[in-house]
Motif scaffolding. Structure first.
Motif, PDB file in Angstrom:
ATOM      1  N   UNK A   1       1.177   4.442  -2.918  1.00  0.00           N
ATOM      2  CA  UNK A   1       1.005   5.872  -2.724  1.00  0.00           C
ATOM      3  C   UNK A   1       0.122   6.261  -1.561  1.00  0.00           C
ATOM      4  N   UNK A   2      -0.229   5.300  -0.697  1.00  0.00           N
ATOM      5  CA  UNK A   2      -1.094   5.605   0.437  1.00  0.00           C
ATOM      6  C   UNK A   2      -0.274   6.015   1.654  1.00  0.00           C
ATOM      7  N   UNK A   3      -0.906   6.781   2.525  1.00  0.00           N
ATOM      8  CA  UNK A   3      -0.334   7.085   3.840  1.00  0.00           C
ATOM      9  C   UNK A   3      -0.841   6.028   4.808  1.00  0.00           C
ATOM     10  N   UNK A   4       0.072   5.337   5.481  1.00  0.00           N
ATOM     11  CA  UNK A   4      -0.278   4.135   6.241  1.00  0.00           C
ATOM     12  C   UNK A   4      -0.293   4.414   7.740  1.00  0.00           C
ATOM     13  N   UNK A   5      -1.332   3.926   8.394  1.00  0.00           N
ATOM     14  CA  UNK A   5      -1.378   3.865   9.851  1.00  0.00           C
ATOM     15  C   UNK A   5      -1.686   2.416  10.217  1.00  0.00           C
ATOM     16  N   UNK A   6      -0.798   1.782  10.961  1.00  0.00           N
ATOM     17  CA  UNK A   6      -0.967   0.371  11.335  1.00  0.00           C
ATOM     18  C   UNK A   6      -1.348   0.264  12.804  1.00  0.00           C
ATOM     19  N   UNK A   7      -2.282  -0.613  13.081  1.00  0.00           N
ATOM     20  CA  UNK A   7      -2.680  -0.878  14.456  1.00  0.00           C
ATOM     21  C   UNK A   7      -2.998  -2.362  14.589  1.00  0.00           C
ATOM     22  N   UNK A   8      -3.156  -2.830  15.827  1.00  0.00           N
ATOM     23  CA  UNK A   8      -3.469  -4.234  16.077  1.00  0.00           C
ATOM     24  C   UNK A   8      -4.705  -4.340  16.939  1.00  0.00           C
TER      25      UNK A   8
ATOM     26  N   UNK B   1       0.825  -1.210   0.000  1.00  0.00           N
ATOM     27  CA  UNK B   1       0.000   0.000   0.000  1.00  0.00           C
ATOM     28  C   UNK B   1       0.856   1.256   0.000  1.00  0.00           C
ATOM     29  N   UNK B   2       1.963   1.206   0.729  1.00  0.00           N
ATOM     30  CA  UNK B   2       2.855   2.371   0.752  1.00  0.00           C
ATOM     31  C   UNK B   2       3.461   2.611  -0.625  1.00  0.00           C
ATOM     32  N   UNK B   3       3.850   1.538  -1.306  1.00  0.00           N
ATOM     33  CA  UNK B   3       4.363   1.674  -2.669  1.00  0.00           C
ATOM     34  C   UNK B   3       3.295   2.195  -3.616  1.00  0.00           C
TER      35      UNK B   3
END
Length: 369
Positions: free
Chosen positions: A192-199, A188-190
């Motif tokens: 072009x998205x801005x990523x927020x990861x959580x669990x 997703x980062x490749x």
């Protein structure tokens, strides 16, 4: 008591699920980013660039002169000069009244009068104004990803901010999906998205709490979409918004689900890396591309080296590699990690097809842009 998750008696066709997710979905508003932060983002409307170089510059070190003044000069008939010519370094702007750069050994400055030992032509050793970047051109067309070579143009032309679309994607990893979650985050980062990861723990309430719509444009969950004792993602989706479909006619990835929280799309991917990868390409990536305002992804049409057999009613993901001008099949439906790593192309066989005969020209998405 919470009802255990179950797949429906009939699976939702892939094209129907995808159409429901894309309906009324518009690209996000552009933001302005410096070139250092814009890599891989999708371009919105780009400003017209200034010419580069802004004026004639020297290609290499040498003497800046006027070519018409050097006619007839040679080592046998040196041309004396009234004054010493101007020396320019590579990349320096050409002095007014000069149109060529001659090599250091073409001018003898050892005597009382400088002497030119060779002729030159106008433009010799000179990079003309606007020869690298013509005035008025754009960095790149809207809808295309910004790559290092495009940022080179922007920096050379002095563009301080670029208008891009960068949707905010929240990835929720739900237990035992670490490999798949990292794969999707990197992909997703490749894209072009801005990523927020959580669990989130494999608990309906914990998953529902993690489905925070504020501050993001798309949510992708990883894991918990099956019918195991601890699987609760789909129930959590139903409690937070409108569940569109659970159980997609896709192999691998049939336990994937799609939903909306208000107007925001949510795609629930299975936790196994191959299933997450397939459902990402088949469902989540087209949704992200719509938010990005991206043009159609690059594809390549080649004949198949051998037949692809597929069951009617199920869309199947096929991984391909190029071999002797044809698409060679690496994997169908069952995708090993090695196959995912080696693949150059991805083909989704529609659910209504029985496959393709050997020699059929198929248009596959390129996995290596």
């Amino acid at each position: 008591m919470v009802t255990a998750q179950r797949l429906p008696a009939s699976l939702t066709p892939l094209d129907a699920a995808l159409a429901a997710m894309l309906r009324d979905l518009a690209p996000v508003e552009p933001v302005e980013l410096p070139p250092a932060e814009a890599l891989r983002c999708i371009a919105a409307e780009m400003p017209a660039l200034r010419a580069y170089p802004p004026r004639d510059v020297a290609v290499g070190d040498g003497w800046a002169m006027r070519a018409n003044d050097l006619v007839g000069a040679s080592s046998y008939a040196p041309l004396p000069l009234a004054e010493r010519p101007l020396w320019v370094a590579a990349g320096a702007a050409m002095p007014d009244g000069t149109d060529c750069v001659v090599d250091a050994d073409a001018v003898d400055v050892s005597g009382p009068l400088p002497q030119v030992l060779a002729e030159a032509i106008p433009g010799q050793g000179v990079r003309r104004a606007g020869s690298d970047i013509a005035a008025g051109r754009a960095v790149i067309a809207a809808g295309e990803p910004l790559l290092p070579r495009h940022l080179l143009l922007a920096r050379a032309a002095g563009v301080a901010r670029l208008r891009v679309r960068r949707p905010r994607l929240r990835i929720v990893n739900i237990s035992n999906g670490e490999l798949a979650a990292q794969l999707i985050a990197d992909t997703a980062q490749l894209a072009g998205a801005e990523i927020v990861c959580t669990e989130a723990a494999p608990d309906m309430a914990a998953i529902a709490d993690a489905l925070v719509a504020d501050g993001c444009d798309l949510i992708v969950t990883i894991g918990g979409t099956g019918v195991g004792h601890t699987d609760a993602t789909v129930n959590a989706l139903a409690s937070r918004g409108a569940l569109i479909a659970h159980g997609i006619a896709l192999q691998p990835g049939r336990t994937a689900a799609v939903s909306r929280i208000d107007a925001m799309p949510v795609v629930a991917l299975p936790g196994a890396p191959d299933q997450a990868f397939a459902a990402w390409w088949a469902i989540a990536l087209p949704v992200l591309d719509r938010l990005l305002g991206r043009r159609a992804r690059k594809s390549l049409a080649l004949p198949l080296e051998r037949k692809i057999a597929s069951g009617v009613g199920i869309a199947e993901v096929v991984l391909l590699t190029r071999q002797h001008g044809s698409w060679s099949v690496i994997a169908i439906g069952d995708l090993s990690l090695d196959a995912i790593a080696r693949a150059e192309g991805l083909l989704i066989v529609p659910g209504g097809a029985e496959g393709f005969a050997a020699g059929t020209v198929v248009d596959a998405y390129m996995l290596r842009e």
